[in-house]
Scaffold this motif. Structure first.
Motif: not given
Ligand SMILES: NC(=O)c1ccc[n+]([C@@H]2O[C@H](COP(=O)([O-])OP(=O)(O)OC[C@H]3O[C@@H](n4cnc5c(N)ncnc54)[C@H](O)[C@@H]3O)[C@@H](O)[C@H]2O)c1
Length: 253
Positions: A21, A40, A66, A115, A143, A197-198
């Protein structure tokens, strides 16, 4: 959006505090967009926005979840009252869910869908009236290749994440038809992209993951943001309802 990109254009990016993002915000701001950064309510959102403002870019923050319909309606109204229009929505905020069917609770399933899928609906519902009224707009939904592959042993998330991301593809295709010819709606399916995240998963399985990627590198947030920039700005635009895999060839189908 029928006109050339200029300094009047406005984008909303969700999950904008970091990762993919934030890379999208930077690309769009560099193209002259004023950008509303939704995430958030974390110190990271304020810090990321302050760093961009210090470089002279016109960004605003929208702290909140969201998944909360009313809060998203209020946030969209804030953007419209400050900037007067919304040309591009990048629905990107998402969470992972590593639990399988036998371990996941009902609340964890609900949260994943809230979410990753309802959050996308909430923002589409909030911006579509303005886009239709102003005569143009572009929606870009994040996605995942997991929507199609069902994930893999090394994937950070399991079936509920896959289900939410597959839902995003249906949302994209349905809204592409419904909002045409005024608003385009497209989706991107990232493969393995190195973000917070990863990070742990990619570090632990680096060589194994690399073997599955024909282009022989892990993706970066900017690999995704450059495609978001393309979908947000290509003019003329004859693309809608499309799903673009950005995965170094990991999922060749
Ligand atoms: N990184 C990858 O390999 C990868 C692969 C496929 C798809 N994706 C998707 O790309 C998107 C971005 O992923 P990322 O890797 O940058 O993740 P990230 O965790 O680094 O960033 C996600 C951002 O979304 C925000 N967010 C989470 N829940 C929220 C909520 N309820 N309301 C508002 N903001 C919320 C987080 O605070 C965070 O800033 C996600 O939708 C993810 O599913 C990522």
């Amino acid at each position: 959006m029928q006109t050339d990109v200029n300094d009047r254009n406005v984008a909303v990016v969700t999950g904008a505090a970091r990762g993919i993002g934030l890379a999208c915000v930077k690309r769009l701001a560099a193209k002259g967009f004023r950008v509303a950064m939704a995430d958030i309510g974390s110190p990271q959102l304020a810090e990321s926005a302050a760093a961009l403002q210090a470089q002279g870019w016109d960004v605003m923050t929208l702290p909140g979840d969201v998944g909360h319909f009313d809060a998203v309606q209020q946030q969209a109204a804030l953007v419209l009252s400050r900037y007067g229009r919304i040309d591009v929505l990048v629905n990107n905020a998402g969470i992972s869910q590593p639990k399988g069917l036998l371990d996941i609770s009902e609340a964890e399933w609900d949260r994943t869908i809230m979410v990753n899928l309802k959050g996308f609906f909430n923002w589409c519902k909030a911006v579509a009236p303005a886009m239709l009224a102003q005569g143009g707009g572009r929606i870009i939904n994040m996605s995942s290749i997991s929507a199609t592959t069902g994930g893999s042993a090394e994937a950070v998330s399991k079936f509920s994440y896959c289900a939410s991301k597959a839902g995003v593809l249906g949302l994209t295709r349905g809204l592409a038809k419904e909002l045409a010819p005024t608003v385009t709606v497209n989706a991107i399916c990232p493969g393995s992209i190195r973000t917070d995240l990863t990070e742990a998963l990619i570090s632990a399985n680096h060589d194994q993951i690399l073997q599955t990627i024909p282009l022989k590198r892990i993706g970066t947030p900017d690999d995704i943001a450059v495609v978001v920039e393309f979908l947000a700005t290509v003019n003329p635009c004859f693309i809608t309802g499309e799903v673009i895999d950005v995965d170094g060839g990991q999922w060749v189908n």
